[in-house]
Design a protein around this motif. Structure first.
Motif, short mmCIF file in Angstrom:
data_model
loop_
_atom_site.label_atom_id
_atom_site.label_comp_id
_atom_site.label_asym_id
_atom_site.label_seq_id
_atom_site.Cartn_x
_atom_site.Cartn_y
_atom_site.Cartn_z
N UNK A 182 1.64 3.87 -0.90
CA UNK A 182 1.04 4.13 -2.22
C UNK A 182 0.49 5.32 -2.38
N UNK A 183 -0.24 5.73 -1.42
CA UNK A 183 -0.91 6.98 -1.36
C UNK A 183 0.26 8.32 -1.33
N UNK A 184 1.32 8.14 -0.65
CA UNK A 184 2.29 8.96 -0.66
C UNK A 184 3.11 9.03 -2.00
N UNK A 185 3.36 8.02 -2.82
CA UNK A 185 3.92 8.02 -4.00
C UNK A 185 3.12 8.52 -5.13
N UNK A 186 1.97 8.24 -5.03
CA UNK A 186 0.62 8.85 -5.94
C UNK A 186 0.80 10.22 -5.82
N UNK A 187 0.77 10.89 -4.47
CA UNK A 187 0.88 12.47 -4.21
C UNK A 187 2.04 12.93 -4.87
#
Length: 110
Positions: free
Chosen positions: A8-13
């Protein structure tokens, strides 16, 4: 649950165009300072710093100090993990179909 959070953090970034531009800049020329990165974006130093913080939290950017300068480096490992998990598995059947077609066409001409 940790893997989902990391994803989730990666796709948000990756969702933000300014952060993708920062990644492109680091890909073109790794080891840039904040000032060097700011030259290519129309936003405040604080804005660029915040975007870099999101990229660091997603493990897409690593930093190292050289004297008083903080250098930013692209870390492509999370992108490779996305490729392996979300892209490569969909590519295999297509590549196998092309290979099978090639073999059938070569048999027909032989």
């Amino acid at each position: 649950m940790v893997e989902r959070h990391n994803t989730d953090v990666l796709f948000k970034a990756l969702a933000d165009p300014s952060r993708r531009k920062l990644l492109d800049l680091l890909h073109a020329n790794d080891g840039r300072t904040l000032n060097e990165l700011c030259e290519h974006l129309e936003m405040t130093r604080q804005g660029v710093t915040q975007h870099l913080g999101v990229l660091e939290a997603a493990n897409l950017v690593a930093t190292a100090w050289r004297g008083r300068e903080k250098l930013h480096f692209l870390n492509p490992v999370p992108l490779q993990e996305i490729y392996e998990r979300w892209i490569a598995k969909f590519e295999k059947p297509r590549l196998k179909a092309i290979s099978d077609l090639k073999k059938r066409l070569e048999k027909g001409n032989g």
